[in-house]
Each structure stands twice: as C-alpha cells, then as structure tokens.
Design a protein around this motif. Structure first.
Motif, PDB file in Angstrom:
ATOM      1  N   GLN A 195       0.804  -1.215   0.000  1.00  0.00           N
ATOM      2  CA  GLN A 195       0.000   0.000   0.000  1.00  0.00           C
ATOM      3  C   GLN A 195       0.838   1.266   0.000  1.00  0.00           C
ATOM      4  O   GLN A 195       0.297   2.368  -0.097  1.00  0.00           O
ATOM      5  N   HIS A 196       2.138   1.101   0.118  1.00  0.00           N
ATOM      6  CA  HIS A 196       3.036   2.254   0.131  1.00  0.00           C
ATOM      7  C   HIS A 196       3.941   2.265  -1.102  1.00  0.00           C
ATOM      8  O   HIS A 196       4.994   2.877  -1.097  1.00  0.00           O
ATOM      9  N   ILE A 197       3.507   1.554  -2.132  1.00  0.00           N
ATOM     10  CA  ILE A 197       4.261   1.489  -3.383  1.00  0.00           C
ATOM     11  C   ILE A 197       3.468   2.173  -4.495  1.00  0.00           C
ATOM     12  O   ILE A 197       2.267   1.923  -4.664  1.00  0.00           O
ATOM     13  N   ASP A 198       4.126   3.044  -5.222  1.00  0.00           N
ATOM     14  CA  ASP A 198       3.542   3.613  -6.444  1.00  0.00           C
ATOM     15  C   ASP A 198       3.797   2.595  -7.550  1.00  0.00           C
ATOM     16  O   ASP A 198       4.903   2.489  -8.078  1.00  0.00           O
ATOM     17  N   TRP A 199       2.750   1.833  -7.882  1.00  0.00           N
ATOM     18  CA  TRP A 199       2.952   0.716  -8.806  1.00  0.00           C
ATOM     19  C   TRP A 199       3.219   1.165 -10.237  1.00  0.00           C
ATOM     20  O   TRP A 199       3.626   0.363 -11.077  1.00  0.00           O
ATOM     21  N   SER A 200       3.001   2.441 -10.525  1.00  0.00           N
ATOM     22  CA  SER A 200       3.348   2.920 -11.879  1.00  0.00           C
ATOM     23  C   SER A 200       4.861   2.988 -12.057  1.00  0.00           C
ATOM     24  O   SER A 200       5.378   2.865 -13.174  1.00  0.00           O
ATOM     25  N   THR A 201       5.570   3.183 -10.928  1.00  0.00           N
ATOM     26  CA  THR A 201       7.041   3.230 -10.982  1.00  0.00           C
ATOM     27  C   THR A 201       7.680   2.123 -10.150  1.00  0.00           C
ATOM     28  O   THR A 201       8.878   1.873 -10.268  1.00  0.00           O
ATOM     29  N   GLY A 202       6.883   1.499  -9.271  1.00  0.00           N
ATOM     30  CA  GLY A 202       7.417   0.468  -8.382  1.00  0.00           C
ATOM     31  C   GLY A 202       8.170   1.038  -7.198  1.00  0.00           C
ATOM     32  O   GLY A 202       8.872   0.297  -6.498  1.00  0.00           O
ATOM     33  N   THR A 203       8.000   2.349  -6.925  1.00  0.00           N
ATOM     34  CA  THR A 203       8.785   3.020  -5.898  1.00  0.00           C
ATOM     35  C   THR A 203       8.068   2.984  -4.547  1.00  0.00           C
ATOM     36  O   THR A 203       6.884   3.316  -4.444  1.00  0.00           O
ATOM     37  N   ILE A 204       8.816   2.595  -3.514  1.00  0.00           N
ATOM     38  CA  ILE A 204       8.282   2.602  -2.144  1.00  0.00           C
ATOM     39  C   ILE A 204       8.284   4.039  -1.623  1.00  0.00           C
ATOM     40  O   ILE A 204       9.241   4.789  -1.821  1.00  0.00           O
ATOM     41  N   SER A 205       7.223   4.411  -0.938  1.00  0.00           N
ATOM     42  CA  SER A 205       7.112   5.739  -0.355  1.00  0.00           C
ATOM     43  C   SER A 205       8.296   6.029   0.569  1.00  0.00           C
ATOM     44  O   SER A 205       8.612   5.235   1.460  1.00  0.00           O
ATOM     45  N   SER A 206       8.939   7.165   0.375  1.00  0.00           N
ATOM     46  CA  SER A 206      10.076   7.536   1.219  1.00  0.00           C
ATOM     47  C   SER A 206       9.641   7.775   2.654  1.00  0.00           C
ATOM     48  O   SER A 206      10.379   7.488   3.600  1.00  0.00           O
ATOM     49  N   ALA A 207       8.416   8.288   2.840  1.00  0.00           N
ATOM     50  CA  ALA A 207       7.914   8.525   4.199  1.00  0.00           C
ATOM     51  C   ALA A 207       7.711   7.206   4.932  1.00  0.00           C
ATOM     52  O   ALA A 207       8.007   7.090   6.130  1.00  0.00           O
ATOM     53  N   TRP A 208       7.189   6.216   4.184  1.00  0.00           N
ATOM     54  CA  TRP A 208       6.980   4.902   4.807  1.00  0.00           C
ATOM     55  C   TRP A 208       8.321   4.246   5.130  1.00  0.00           C
ATOM     56  O   TRP A 208       8.505   3.667   6.206  1.00  0.00           O
ATOM     57  N   MET A 209       9.261   4.332   4.219  1.00  0.00           N
ATOM     58  CA  MET A 209      10.588   3.765   4.462  1.00  0.00           C
ATOM     59  C   MET A 209      11.221   4.406   5.696  1.00  0.00           C
ATOM     60  O   MET A 209      11.834   3.716   6.525  1.00  0.00           O
ATOM     61  N   ALA A 210      11.055   5.719   5.838  1.00  0.00           N
ATOM     62  CA  ALA A 210      11.626   6.417   6.989  1.00  0.00           C
ATOM     63  C   ALA A 210      10.968   5.971   8.283  1.00  0.00           C
ATOM     64  O   ALA A 210      11.636   5.837   9.321  1.00  0.00           O
ATOM     65  N   ARG A 211       9.650   5.737   8.232  1.00  0.00           N
ATOM     66  CA  ARG A 211       8.954   5.283   9.443  1.00  0.00           C
ATOM     67  C   ARG A 211       9.401   3.869   9.827  1.00  0.00           C
ATOM     68  O   ARG A 211       9.622   3.576  11.006  1.00  0.00           O
ATOM     69  N   VAL A 212       9.545   2.998   8.845  1.00  0.00           N
ATOM     70  CA  VAL A 212      10.046   1.649   9.135  1.00  0.00           C
ATOM     71  C   VAL A 212      11.440   1.729   9.754  1.00  0.00           C
ATOM     72  O   VAL A 212      11.749   1.049  10.736  1.00  0.00           O
ATOM     73  N   GLU A 213      12.276   2.579   9.195  1.00  0.00           N
ATOM     74  CA  GLU A 213      13.626   2.736   9.727  1.00  0.00           C
ATOM     75  C   GLU A 213      13.590   3.244  11.168  1.00  0.00           C
ATOM     76  O   GLU A 213      14.358   2.778  12.021  1.00  0.00           O
ATOM     77  N   GLU A 214      12.691   4.169  11.438  1.00  0.00           N
ATOM     78  CA  GLU A 214      12.575   4.700  12.798  1.00  0.00           C
ATOM     79  C   GLU A 214      12.250   3.585  13.785  1.00  0.00           C
ATOM     80  O   GLU A 214      12.830   3.515  14.879  1.00  0.00           O
ATOM     81  N   VAL A 215      11.344   2.690  13.418  1.00  0.00           N
ATOM     82  CA  VAL A 215      10.962   1.593  14.300  1.00  0.00           C
ATOM     83  C   VAL A 215      12.108   0.591  14.451  1.00  0.00           C
ATOM     84  O   VAL A 215      12.367   0.081  15.544  1.00  0.00           O
ATOM     85  N   VAL A 216      12.815   0.310  13.360  1.00  0.00           N
ATOM     86  CA  VAL A 216      13.986  -0.561  13.446  1.00  0.00           C
ATOM     87  C   VAL A 216      15.002   0.018  14.432  1.00  0.00           C
ATOM     88  O   VAL A 216      15.593  -0.696  15.252  1.00  0.00           O
TER      89      VAL A 216
END
Length: 810
Positions: free
Chosen positions: A158-179
């Motif tokens: 749900q955090h991927i722009d499937w037209s480009t296959g790119t993961i949302s940078s905001a979502w990636m940052a939030r995952v990193e914060e939790v890690v």
C-alpha cells in the motif's frame, strides 16, 4: 564549523580513525567522511571533557543507524567471512546464521502495526487495526522484560507507487525509525514483507496479490520481489548484522489454500528464494554478509526437507529458515512439531519459529504451561521462538507498557533461558512396564519409601510435576485386583511435602500442592502378592494399565484435604483466592469458561443454611455488573443443588446433604472479559459478602401439601381455579421472628402478610428466592406459587416457631 567540544583537528582525525575502525571501514575513507563525523559530533550530547575513546564509541553508535552514506558502509568483498556487529553489542563477534540463531533466546513480534492493511496507505495505516503507534518506550519495555530479539512485520504494497514500483520515502523512513527503536536496545531485528501476499491487499487499486506462490505468475512475482527488496536493502545496507531480512511471510497459493505445495509451486518458491538472496547481495555494503531468512510455503510445508532447495550464496552460512507452528499443547506431544525442522538443522540450516502463541480461548493454566514447555523444547532443539503479540494473543499493554499476561511472559523467558531438562515435563507417563517398578510402598505420613517383598509396588523414580498442575492417575485393573494406594509429594530439595492415603483408588485427579515438584505412588493388590513375572504378564496382556497424565481440565475440587476450606478461611475479596473458570451445573470445574472466575476450592458450610450474598462497589453502592453462581456439594463432592446466578439474594442449601459450596462469578452482559478485568474490579474495591445464617429453622413442603388451583390475591383472598397456582396453608408466624427466607423452584410466587384481625398489611410478588422482613404487626402469612407439583421443593426458613392453620380455622 562550530563544534561544542575542545578538539583540535588532530583529535578529530584521531576520533575519525577510531570511529572507522569500530565501523570496520577502510581508512582511505577518512577524508570524505570527516564532514559526517563532525556532524555526528555536533549531535552527541556530552561535555567538553569527554574521553576520546568514549566519544569515538558514542559517534560510532550514532552513525551506525542513519543512512547509506554513513561511514560504516564498507564495500565488503562478497566472500569475506567477517562479523559486522558492533564491538559494543552483546552479539559482537557473531557472524554466521547459526551463531546468531543460537544467541537468540526468545523473540517478540510487533504484530498488528506496520503490517496493518485495508486503509488508505499513508502513515496512518500503522494504527488502522487499532494498535497505537510503535514507540521507543514499547521496545524498551520488551527488551527490559528479557526478550533479546524482535520481528517487525511490514506490509509494503500500500506504500508502493505501482506505476514506478517506488516505495514511499515517508513509509521507508517510518520503518527505519521503528527498526532503530529495537537496535537502540541491542536487539536482533527481523524485517520482512508480510501481508503482500494477501488477497485483501490493494495497491492504488492497481495490483492486489503480488507475492504469491503461482507458477504462472512467478516471473512477474520475482520481478516485483527484486524491485521491492532492492529498495529495502539499499536503504538498510549500512545497518549492522543485528538486522536480518526475511523475504516473505507465509507465501501461499493464489487461492490461499493451506495445503501441501505441488512440485511446480516448490520450484516457484525455490526460484523466489534465489532472486531474494541475489537481490540483497547485489546491493553490497553490509548486505554482502547479512543473514537472510527464507520460509517454506505457508511456513510449514511437510515436504520441506525433500523439496526446499536453498540458493547458492556468495557467502556461506548466512541463511535461516522459519516456521510458524502455533500450538496450545504443553507436554511430550509437542515433540511432533520438531522432526522436519531437526532434519533441516542437521543439514546445517538454522531454524527459528517466527510466530507462536496461544489465544485467550485456551485455559490460562494451559497457556502458562505451553509458554514454559514449548520454549524449553525449542531450546533443546536449537530453535528460538517469537511470540505473535496481537489481539487475543496480546501480552503487553501498548498504552502504558505494562504486561497483561505477566505469568505467560515470565514462562516464555524462563523456558528459553533455563536448562531444558530442568524445565520440560512430560504430560503423559505410560508406566505399563515392570522396569519402572520395585517392590515396596510409600508411607503417606512420612513420604519414606519402604522397599521389600510384599503385595505392593512403588515407582523407582519420582514423577516430575509443578505446583498447581493437575495430575490424573488411572489404574485399570481387569480381574487381578490392583489399586492405587498412596501418593506422596516432594519439594525441590527432595523433602516430603504432603501425602494422600486412599485405598481402592482407580482414577484419581489432584492439584499438586504448594512447593511440590515431584511425586511417587504405590500400587497394591489386596488379594495377595503378585510376582514380577505376573506384573509383566498383566501389562503385556493389557490386563493392567497404569498411566499418569497431566490434565487439560481440572476437577470440581482440588484434593479435599488441600482445597476444601473452612468458610471463614477464605477472603472472597482477595483476588488471589480466585482462578479462571467456573463450577458448571454438573458441579465440575471447567477452565474452558475463560470469561468467568471461581473460588479456588470448595467452602465448607453447614448442611442447612441460609446463604445470602451481597456485591457492592467501593462506595457502598450495589454492583450491577457481576453475578455469583453458587453450587452445593455433598461430602463426596457430588453436586447437590444449583442455586443459580444471583446478583443479590438469599439461598437455602438442600437439607442435610449440602456441606460444600462452589462459588463462581461472571459478567452476564459481557462474555469476552478476561482475567485482568476481574482483577481490576477487585482492585477497585469490589466487596463480596456471603453470609450464612445457621440460626434458621426450615419448613419444607411439596406440591402435595398445597391447595391446588388456588392463589392468594392482593386482598389476601384465595382465588379458585387459578390454573397453575397452588397455595400453601395459612401460617401463624407470631413467634417465627421478623426474617423469613422463602424458596420455590419456579420463578413466581406471591406472599401476603396479615395482622391479627386478618387484614392485609403487605402483599408482594417475587422470584424464586427472596428474604422477607415481616412487618412488626404481622400475625399470619399465606404463600402461593405457580406450577408447583408434588416434586417441587418449597422451603420457608425462620428463627422461631411457625404453625400451619387449616382452611376451616382460617
């Protein structure tokens, strides 16, 4: 650059070298990384007098978890077998998958959070399943409790722009914060793709299931898998070896059938595994030697040993596999969970159980036993376990970081960190072999074993048990007279605790007493001595069977000499005197009633008693939320009478038979309450009173003593042809005392009070049980009830004298 420390350039360069040494980076990178180090120095909270070594260490830790530009991003040779875990970590020096798995004691899943799906796909997705946002305090609490690893399930679709296959940078940052929350506590961290396989996934309405086990879609699946993991791996490639990547979770067929995978589906999975490993390794950095985790289909396929082909890796011994064998059992039968996984370990592939846990539907004591025994058996097999913490498996309150199920948590930790042989217990002991026995007996008064030739046998070795565990001993004897004779309990030092002497026992269940960790039994034959050869023949021919089994459910009582309390001994407002479960209408104690609680043992009562209960809140007001259910039992613990569910009221025990009382409590409007709801209720000041009045006398009548088809009305008159009603004779209650208690087993009765002139001074209709405080000038009473027949029991309890008056006299 305005640095907050008194450092000259040489000192900064010295710190830089030490930092890069700690990060195991090439010293040639010093100049290009100095700016980063300066920046890190600015962000370190300390004084200007900090020790150089300490400052270097602090900076190393600060920059080890930022981004791929950090100075701990060496371009490692892909075959160099090194550890990439910081020297300051408790896991320092570990590098291979087996070493890291062996270092994990027990893990915890951040469930229902970053893998939540079904909403809009923005950062609010994290709370869409009702869990609060993950916080540093949550991971602090998990680590402080004793977990040394966490699994962070993440759904990316749900955090991927499937037209480009790119993961949302905001979502990636939030995952990193939790890690980072986890790594700050020096935890092993598993990061995965979780619900990306699920049919309810929606990615901008464009693509639903992208990570599926489907040979027809495998090329597309592998392309998407490579795209997603390239982005995740690139983002985290500077992270040290405490971070493990898990390629997928419970990947299954497109139709989500949980069945054995076909050969074609296995080929698809093996191809996916190779794509996943090669993709991560291609991003280089620490990913060149990072441990990776791969799951078989549905994370439990029975053909795994023969069908799973792990990819050839550029670095050896860095792949782990995982299972999710949820199980609520707790004894020797759990061993059937391990054989296939043991075979994978024998191949040199370490294993974790990434999800385990029992639900609130499982009886509390069973959950506690399971937590202790399952993790202990996992340790014995070299397989650490990760509890799935969500919904009805939730252990921690994510609002205040306290533990809902501390006993389960403590058992998880204890089982995973203790000697398995000391923790594990066998729930079933089949003793049908003469080799377990020797001639002799146990003295139940002293616990002493007396050996010798006689007509009894005693176990050579004691049976392990635990306090509060319910044991059942079954002796089945066919025409040869064997019986269970004595049982003796011992503490951890081998000292005698308690004994039971009950000749002629064939099937006995009991709760082990306080401090007991083992017991022994004597089996005897009152008909005479039996030789060892006869015993062997009896066992061989199924004429004698002796089995000790730990029960899933307990008895209506624990042992009577241990757990039938004097009424005055038990403080009903002390929550420690209650347990999960109820006394059923059959009289049996049932742990399956997890939304109810009951007093831990029966209460001794006199055979003829008025029992009055009252439930109030701390402020003295009546509590309208809970009910008590009372059962009476005879001296053999057999059910006598079900007194029903009462909020307030009066009950009368059944004549000379009811000498024990079982007390249960429940919320009639809420069948999903848990033990903590009751605990909170008691802690808030709930006050329960059960008063017994042994000064009462009892008048017992039946339907045959009544005037058929008559009912008393508000004027005190008898109504003829009143259908189902029957009226008792008129009673003179001049000397009966002011209090009466009346019980009629149907649900309607009428009560009328008269003065000396036979004028009505009070009339009331009520339910089956009630206490009546009569008027001061009451001289006579009349009672009528509906549907009374000859078998019905009508009781009136009183303290003085009561005289029946004939109709003519009335």
């Amino acid at each position: 650059m305005n640095v907050s420390f008194n450092l000259d350039d040489n000192e900064v360069e010295l710190i830089a070298k030490k930092v890069l040494e700690l990060q195991q980076a090439d010293s040639d990178l010093i100049n290009e990384k100095l700016d980063k180090i300066y920046e890190a120095i600015l962000n370190i909270d300390s004084t200007s007098n900090i020790d150089i070594e300490q400052l270097a260490q602090a900076i190393s830790e600060k920059i080890s978890c930022n981004n791929s530009e950090n100075p701990n991003t060496p371009e490692l040779p892909q075959t160099e077998d090194i550890s990439i875990i910081p020297a300051t970590s408790r896991f320092a020096g570990l590098k291979t998958a087996a070493e890291i798995v062996n270092a994990i004691s027990v893990g915890w899943n951040l469930a229902g959070t970053l893998e939540a799906v079904g909403g809009g796909g923005d950062l609010a997705q994290e709370t869409s399943w009702g869990q609060p946002k993950a916080t540093q305090e949550l991971f602090d609490a998990v680590a402080a409790k004793g977990f040394n690893a966490v699994r962070i399930p993440v759904t990316w679709s749900q955090h991927i722009d499937w037209s480009t296959g790119t993961i949302s940078s905001a979502w990636m940052a939030r995952v990193e914060e939790v890690v980072n929350y986890a790594l700050k506590n020096d935890l092993i961290v598993i990061l995965n793709t979780h619900h990306d396989h699920s049919s309810y996934m929606h990615a901008n309405g464009n693509f639903k299931q992208w990570l599926v086990l489907d040979p027809d879609k495998n090329t597309d699946v592998c392309n998407r898998l490579a795209s997603v993991w390239t982005q995740i791996a690139e983002h985290f490639k500077s992270y040290d070896g405490r971070l493990i990547f898990e390629g997928w979770n419970e990947v299954q067929h497109t139709n989500q059938d949980w069945v054995t995978a076909t050969d074609e589906e296995w080929n698809s999975l093996n191809t996916m595994a190779k794509v996943f490993v090669d993709t991560v390794r291609a991003t280089k950095g620490n990913n060149s030697v990072r441990c990776l985790l791969i799951n078989p289909p549905m994370t439990s396929d029975k053909n795994m040993v023969e069908k799973m082909v792990l990819p050839t890796d550029v670095i050896e011994n860095r792949i782990i596999i995982s299972g999710h064998p949820y199980d609520s059992r707790y004894g020797e039968e759990l061993e059937d969970r391990f054989p296939n996984w043991d075979k994978m370990i024998e191949k040199g592939i370490p294993v974790i159980f990434g999800e385990v846990g029992t639900t609130a539907e499982v009886a509390q004591l069973t959950r506690e036993r399971n937590a202790l025994n399952y993790t202990a058996r996992g340790k014995k097999h070299g397989i650490p376990m990760f509890w799935w913490d969500d919904e009805d498996r939730m252990l921690i309150n994510r609002g205040d970081y306290t533990w809902y199920q501390e006993s389960i948590v403590d058992n998880l930790i204890k089982g995973a960190t203790s000697d398995p042989e000391e923790i594990m217990y066998t729930a079933v002991y089949n003793l049908n072999d003469i080799s377990y026995w020797e001639s002799g007996k146990i003295d139940p008064d002293t616990g002493e074993k007396v050996t010798g030739k006689n007509n009894s046998k005693v176990l050579k070795e004691r049976v392990k048990t635990s306090e509060g565990h319910v044991e059942n001993i079954t002796v089945k004897s066919y025409d040869n007279g064997f019986q269970l004779w004595t049982i003796a309990f011992y503490d951890s030092d081998g000292n005698y605790v308690y004994g039971i002497y009950k000749p002629s026992m064939y099937n006995v269940s009991f709760v082990c007493p306080t401090n007991a960790v083992s017991f022994n039994i004597t089996v005897w034959n009152p008909w005479g001595v039996r030789s060892d050869s006869q015993w062997s023949d009896y066992f061989a021919n199924s004429q004698l069977s002796i089995i000790i089994k730990e029960e899933e459910t307990t008895l209506p009582w624990e042992d009577e000499r241990l757990h039938v309390y004097d009424f005055a001994e038990v403080d009903l407002n002390d929550f420690s005197n209650w347990r999960i479960g109820e006394y059923e209408m059959s009289g049996n104690y049932s742990k399956s009633a997890v939304a109810r609680i009951c007093v831990k043992g029966h209460l001794k009562v006199d055979s003829d008693l008025i029992i009055e209960n009252e439930i109030t809140n701390a402020d003295g007001t009546s509590n309208q939320d809970v009910r008590l259910v009372l059962r009476t039992y005879d001296s053999n613990h057999d059910i006598v009478e079900n007194l029903g569910a009462w909020q307030q009221g009066v009950m009368i025990t059944n004549g000379s038979h009811g000498v024990e009382l079982g007390v249960s409590m429940y919320y009639p409007k809420n069948s999903t309450v848990v033990i903590d709801n009751y605990k909170a209720l008691f802690e808030s000041g709930l006050n329960i009173k059960i008063n017994t009045h042994d000064e009462f006398k009892f008048l017992t009548l039946s339907g045959s003593d009544c005037l058929k088809g008559r009912s008393v009305n508000k004027l005190g008159n008898l109504i003829e042809n009143a259908n189902s009603y029957r009226a008792l004779p008129l009673f003179d209650v001049s000397d009966a005392g002011r209090e009466l208690a009346v019980i009629i087993k149907d649900n309607t009765w009428r009560f009328c009070e008269f003065n000396e002139d036979m004028n009505v001074i009070k009339y009331q209709e009520t339910g089956a049980v009630n206490k009546v405080i009569m008027q001061e000038n009451t001289k006579y009473i009349r009672i009528s009830g509906s549907s009374i027949d000859a078998a019905s029991s009508i009781k009136v309890a009183y303290t003085g004298e009561i005289v029946a008056i004939s109709e003519e006299t009335a």
